[in-house]
Design a protein around this motif. Sequence first.
Motif, PDB file in Angstrom:
ATOM      1  N   ASP A 401     -33.164  32.099 -21.940  1.00  0.00           N
ATOM      2  CA  ASP A 401     -34.198  32.792 -22.719  1.00  0.00           C
ATOM      3  C   ASP A 401     -33.977  32.611 -24.218  1.00  0.00           C
ATOM      4  OD1 ASP A 401     -34.574  35.664 -20.459  1.00  0.00           O
ATOM      5  OD2 ASP A 401     -35.488  33.667 -20.439  1.00  0.00           O
ATOM      6  N   VAL A 402     -32.735  32.709 -24.663  1.00  0.00           N
ATOM      7  CA  VAL A 402     -32.459  32.525 -26.085  1.00  0.00           C
ATOM      8  C   VAL A 402     -32.837  31.108 -26.508  1.00  0.00           C
ATOM      9  CG1 VAL A 402     -30.667  32.464 -27.858  1.00  0.00           C
ATOM     10  CG2 VAL A 402     -30.663  34.291 -26.156  1.00  0.00           C
ATOM     11  N   ALA A 403     -32.477  30.136 -25.684  1.00  0.00           N
ATOM     12  CA  ALA A 403     -32.850  28.752 -25.996  1.00  0.00           C
ATOM     13  C   ALA A 403     -34.371  28.594 -26.011  1.00  0.00           C
ATOM     14  CB  ALA A 403     -32.213  27.795 -24.983  1.00  0.00           C
ATOM     15  N   ALA A 404     -35.043  29.280 -25.097  1.00  0.00           N
ATOM     16  CA  ALA A 404     -36.503  29.215 -25.059  1.00  0.00           C
ATOM     17  C   ALA A 404     -37.105  29.791 -26.340  1.00  0.00           C
ATOM     18  CB  ALA A 404     -37.031  29.977 -23.843  1.00  0.00           C
ATOM     19  N   PHE A 405     -36.530  30.884 -26.814  1.00  0.00           N
ATOM     20  CA  PHE A 405     -37.008  31.456 -28.077  1.00  0.00           C
ATOM     21  C   PHE A 405     -36.800  30.469 -29.223  1.00  0.00           C
ATOM     22  CE2 PHE A 405     -37.452  33.613 -31.893  1.00  0.00           C
ATOM     23  CZ  PHE A 405     -36.254  33.637 -32.586  1.00  0.00           C
ATOM     24  N   LEU A 406     -35.605  29.908 -29.312  1.00  0.00           N
ATOM     25  CA  LEU A 406     -35.316  28.997 -30.425  1.00  0.00           C
ATOM     26  C   LEU A 406     -36.262  27.796 -30.408  1.00  0.00           C
ATOM     27  CD1 LEU A 406     -31.402  29.101 -30.308  1.00  0.00           C
ATOM     28  CD2 LEU A 406     -32.902  30.185 -31.993  1.00  0.00           C
ATOM     29  N   ALA A 407     -36.672  27.382 -29.223  1.00  0.00           N
ATOM     30  CA  ALA A 407     -37.590  26.246 -29.132  1.00  0.00           C
ATOM     31  C   ALA A 407     -38.952  26.576 -29.746  1.00  0.00           C
ATOM     32  CB  ALA A 407     -37.753  25.822 -27.671  1.00  0.00           C
ATOM     33  N   THR A 408     -39.299  27.850 -29.809  1.00  0.00           N
ATOM     34  CA  THR A 408     -40.603  28.216 -30.384  1.00  0.00           C
ATOM     35  C   THR A 408     -40.583  28.225 -31.911  1.00  0.00           C
ATOM     36  OG1 THR A 408     -40.218  30.619 -30.410  1.00  0.00           O
ATOM     37  CG2 THR A 408     -41.079  29.653 -28.362  1.00  0.00           C
ATOM     38  N   LEU A 409     -39.446  27.865 -32.498  1.00  0.00           N
ATOM     39  CA  LEU A 409     -39.357  27.755 -33.954  1.00  0.00           C
ATOM     40  C   LEU A 409     -39.676  26.330 -34.416  1.00  0.00           C
ATOM     41  CD1 LEU A 409     -36.085  29.831 -34.577  1.00  0.00           C
ATOM     42  CD2 LEU A 409     -38.465  30.598 -34.708  1.00  0.00           C
ATOM     43  N   THR A 410     -40.139  25.506 -33.495  1.00  0.00           N
ATOM     44  CA  THR A 410     -40.421  24.099 -33.796  1.00  0.00           C
ATOM     45  C   THR A 410     -41.849  23.918 -34.289  1.00  0.00           C
ATOM     46  OG1 THR A 410     -38.864  23.404 -32.085  1.00  0.00           O
ATOM     47  CG2 THR A 410     -40.457  21.764 -32.842  1.00  0.00           C
ATOM     48  N   ASP A 411     -41.989  23.136 -35.350  1.00  0.00           N
ATOM     49  CA  ASP A 411     -43.295  22.693 -35.831  1.00  0.00           C
ATOM     50  C   ASP A 411     -43.423  21.210 -35.499  1.00  0.00           C
ATOM     51  OD1 ASP A 411     -44.492  21.714 -39.102  1.00  0.00           O
ATOM     52  OD2 ASP A 411     -45.619  22.006 -37.230  1.00  0.00           O
ATOM     53  N   PRO A 412     -44.140  20.864 -34.453  1.00  0.00           N
ATOM     54  CA  PRO A 412     -44.228  19.450 -34.057  1.00  0.00           C
ATOM     55  C   PRO A 412     -44.800  18.560 -35.159  1.00  0.00           C
ATOM     56  CG  PRO A 412     -45.093  20.883 -32.339  1.00  0.00           C
ATOM     57  CD  PRO A 412     -44.876  21.740 -33.545  1.00  0.00           C
ATOM     58  N   GLY A 413     -45.624  19.125 -36.002  1.00  0.00           N
ATOM     59  CA  GLY A 413     -46.228  18.344 -37.076  1.00  0.00           C
ATOM     60  C   GLY A 413     -45.240  17.837 -38.101  1.00  0.00           C
ATOM     61  N   SER A 414     -44.058  18.434 -38.119  1.00  0.00           N
ATOM     62  CA  SER A 414     -43.055  18.019 -39.100  1.00  0.00           C
ATOM     63  C   SER A 414     -42.134  16.940 -38.552  1.00  0.00           C
ATOM     64  CB  SER A 414     -42.219  19.227 -39.535  1.00  0.00           C
ATOM     65  OG  SER A 414     -41.472  19.738 -38.440  1.00  0.00           O
ATOM     66  N   LEU A 415     -42.419  16.457 -37.347  1.00  0.00           N
ATOM     67  CA  LEU A 415     -41.524  15.500 -36.691  1.00  0.00           C
ATOM     68  C   LEU A 415     -42.187  14.140 -36.506  1.00  0.00           C
ATOM     69  CD1 LEU A 415     -40.162  17.974 -33.981  1.00  0.00           C
ATOM     70  CD2 LEU A 415     -39.060  17.297 -36.115  1.00  0.00           C
ATOM     71  N   LYS A 416     -42.920  13.702 -37.509  1.00  0.00           N
ATOM     72  CA  LYS A 416     -43.646  12.439 -37.395  1.00  0.00           C
ATOM     73  C   LYS A 416     -42.989  11.365 -38.245  1.00  0.00           C
ATOM     74  CE  LYS A 416     -48.021  14.736 -36.481  1.00  0.00           C
ATOM     75  NZ  LYS A 416     -49.318  15.146 -37.013  1.00  0.00           N
ATOM     76  N   PRO A 417     -43.113  10.104 -37.806  1.00  0.00           N
ATOM     77  CA  PRO A 417     -42.586   9.008 -38.631  1.00  0.00           C
ATOM     78  C   PRO A 417     -43.258   9.013 -39.997  1.00  0.00           C
ATOM     79  CG  PRO A 417     -43.214   8.221 -36.454  1.00  0.00           C
ATOM     80  CD  PRO A 417     -43.738   9.620 -36.575  1.00  0.00           C
ATOM     81  N   ARG A 418     -42.511   8.541 -40.968  1.00  0.00           N
ATOM     82  CA  ARG A 418     -43.062   8.549 -42.317  1.00  0.00           C
ATOM     83  C   ARG A 418     -42.343   7.515 -43.158  1.00  0.00           C
ATOM     84  NH1 ARG A 418     -43.603  13.804 -46.332  1.00  0.00           N
ATOM     85  NH2 ARG A 418     -43.995  12.613 -48.216  1.00  0.00           N
ATOM     86  N   SER A 419     -43.072   6.928 -44.071  1.00  0.00           N
ATOM     87  CA  SER A 419     -42.456   6.055 -45.067  1.00  0.00           C
ATOM     88  C   SER A 419     -43.158   6.337 -46.384  1.00  0.00           C
ATOM     89  CB  SER A 419     -42.579   4.578 -44.659  1.00  0.00           C
ATOM     90  OG  SER A 419     -43.946   4.257 -44.472  1.00  0.00           O
ATOM     91  N   VAL A 420     -43.027   5.449 -47.351  1.00  0.00           N
ATOM     92  CA  VAL A 420     -43.677   5.685 -48.630  1.00  0.00           C
ATOM     93  C   VAL A 420     -45.185   5.780 -48.415  1.00  0.00           C
ATOM     94  CG1 VAL A 420     -44.081   4.765 -50.946  1.00  0.00           C
ATOM     95  CG2 VAL A 420     -41.849   4.501 -49.859  1.00  0.00           C
ATOM     96  N   ALA A 421     -45.796   6.796 -49.000  1.00  0.00           N
ATOM     97  CA  ALA A 421     -47.230   7.029 -48.797  1.00  0.00           C
ATOM     98  C   ALA A 421     -48.036   5.833 -49.292  1.00  0.00           C
ATOM     99  CB  ALA A 421     -47.660   8.280 -49.536  1.00  0.00           C
ATOM    100  N   ALA A 422     -49.130   5.579 -48.592  1.00  0.00           N
ATOM    101  CA  ALA A 422     -49.975   4.427 -48.931  1.00  0.00           C
ATOM    102  C   ALA A 422     -50.553   4.547 -50.331  1.00  0.00           C
ATOM    103  CB  ALA A 422     -51.103   4.300 -47.902  1.00  0.00           C
ATOM    104  N   ASP A 423     -50.801   5.783 -50.757  1.00  0.00           N
ATOM    105  CA  ASP A 423     -51.392   5.935 -52.089  1.00  0.00           C
ATOM    106  C   ASP A 423     -50.331   6.000 -53.187  1.00  0.00           C
ATOM    107  OD1 ASP A 423     -52.087   9.553 -51.911  1.00  0.00           O
ATOM    108  OD2 ASP A 423     -50.287   8.361 -51.508  1.00  0.00           O
ATOM    109  N   ASN A 424     -49.042   5.812 -52.797  1.00  0.00           N
ATOM    110  CA  ASN A 424     -47.968   5.766 -53.793  1.00  0.00           C
ATOM    111  C   ASN A 424     -47.846   4.324 -54.275  1.00  0.00           C
ATOM    112  OD1 ASN A 424     -45.716   6.133 -55.348  1.00  0.00           O
ATOM    113  ND2 ASN A 424     -44.531   7.162 -53.768  1.00  0.00           N
ATOM    114  N   SER A 425     -48.866   3.872 -54.998  1.00  0.00           N
ATOM    115  CA  SER A 425     -48.979   2.451 -55.328  1.00  0.00           C
ATOM    116  C   SER A 425     -48.257   2.134 -56.616  1.00  0.00           C
ATOM    117  CB  SER A 425     -50.451   2.072 -55.422  1.00  0.00           C
ATOM    118  OG  SER A 425     -51.092   2.918 -56.355  1.00  0.00           O
ATOM    119  N   SER A 426     -48.397   0.918 -57.066  1.00  0.00           N
ATOM    120  CA  SER A 426     -47.626   0.431 -58.208  1.00  0.00           C
ATOM    121  C   SER A 426     -47.922   1.224 -59.469  1.00  0.00           C
ATOM    122  CB  SER A 426     -47.944  -1.042 -58.465  1.00  0.00           C
ATOM    123  OG  SER A 426     -47.478  -1.813 -57.395  1.00  0.00           O
TER     124      SER A 426
END
Lengths: 428, 142
Positions: A401-426
């Motif tokens: 149950d404690v592990a189940a609670f801790l799992a609800t602290l996850t924001d899936p949106g923050s776990l996406k691949p990322r690199s330099v933003a496309a609009d971070n241009s020269s």
Amino acid sequence: MSDGGVTGLLRSLGTGHRPRIFVLGAVLTCLAPLGKTQDSAGVLLDLGDQERRLILQHGPWPQPWSPDPSNRVSGKPEAIALGERLFFDARLSSNGSVSCATCHVPERGWTDGRKLAVGMGEVDRNTPSLLNIRHNRWFGWDGANDTLWAQNVRPLLDAREMGLTEKRIAEFIRGDREYACRFGKTFGAPPAADDEAVVVAVGKALAAFQETLVTGRTAFDEFRDALARGDRAAASRYPAPAQRGLRIFVGKGNCNLCHFGPMFSHGEFHEIGIPVFKKSGGVDWGRYEGIKRLRASRFNLLGAYNDDPKRADGIATRHVALLPQTFEQFKVPGLRNVAATAPYMHNGHLATLPDVVRHYSEINLALLHVAHVYFDPLVPEAIPTDTLLKPLNLTQGEMADVAAFLATLTDPGSLKPRSVAADNSSCK
Amino acid sequence: MKRDVVRRGVMNDALAFMFSAGFAVSAVAQTCELPGGREIESARYVVAYRTKPESVRIGQHFAMDLVICPKVGEAAPENVRVDGFMPEHNHGMNYKAVVKPAGGGRYEVFGLMFHMPGKWDFIFEVRGGGKTDRITHSVILK
């Protein structure tokens, strides 16, 4: 019982055939489980006033934030863009193959999934997440830095991480047309002639970017806010195992005493019985050595690189106490996204979240209370450690149950691949 | 005797640990003026303090205005130390408070921080006349 409940009872009564299981199922369905309230969407534990108060302390989320006064480019778009480019640039290492993102991998919660981080070589500690780092008071497992920008300087110059020197960093920045241009736009002047000043500026730009890395709202936050506004229907959508685990977290587990507040950390340090012998040899003294390094650092908040003329944020650094109990203490990490940042502890000692919960359930008090320090070469002094932690002796179900609670602290949106933003241009 | 209860970091004056002001004033040297606020005493001293801000928040540094008055016939304080301790956890603060004399038995205290919820003891160590009095006052931070 596919035909159970009230419907099943009525049907069985009408036909004269009374399968006893249907009647029993109907009776059981109508009874509210002890200590729970039946709402249309799910169940809601009957939380007491104290429990409710303690749960509400873990929000609201997100928390307000204002730019770091010690970093004059904190919050500035140009600095964020510059910092993002630096963060993903492997040329910022002695062999050209290691960037900040090598260890702080976006889709891994800005950690790396390893027990010990590996840059140019393997280090002695686990990679901490960068998410929500802007809310920290201390940086690093030992709190050797009091600002995010100073914490950025450390790995740049560590032979096992980026393996650079101040001279090499400064020459790289000055010699790269893109970075030289961006420095001008960010700091109002090209890179300084002083190498150390350039390195500090790099740290400040990196910090400006890292300050943008935050987790969003989670299932727990929805539950917490539903409780706050008295919305029982919404609150009952929170899974029952997580509710039970949360009850333990703020109740007999006392987890909330250290994992306090919206960040699920009080931001300070604790010893919790994790082995401190380093794979590379010797002992990791944690906070004790961290305070010593903090005090000796040219980059702390009491030094010349603090951009705040009032030195308003230096109070913690000014008053931090080098005490015997700081031996073997490490920073209490925030728990948002914790389910996504295995392995755990300052050295990755615990592989999974259930392992962490079991550690606290079965904690060996002898490991906590025996601390002998040789201030005198011959005579050890027993250092009193605090008595907060006690074995919780949780059942398997409670640990789950404690592990189940801790799992609800996850924001899936923050776990996406990322690199330099496309609009971070020269830079132009 | 009631303990102070701090709700969401707010000290509730209604539950303050108070001695009657009249008794305290008559017991102290005439040159020392107690300002009111929370008052506690040892055999030789009366201590009054107010935190700044008044609402102490968990994990936030706070300061303190402190007045220490010697009782009649007792030596003035020569050295004052202020600390915090959690008796139920057996640990103190992670920070060392600095006490600055402001004259007339008044002091300013900087660098205090209570980093966890629970029961904290303020500890006032007052040295004077070759002896040290240790005065504690419990508060509960929620």
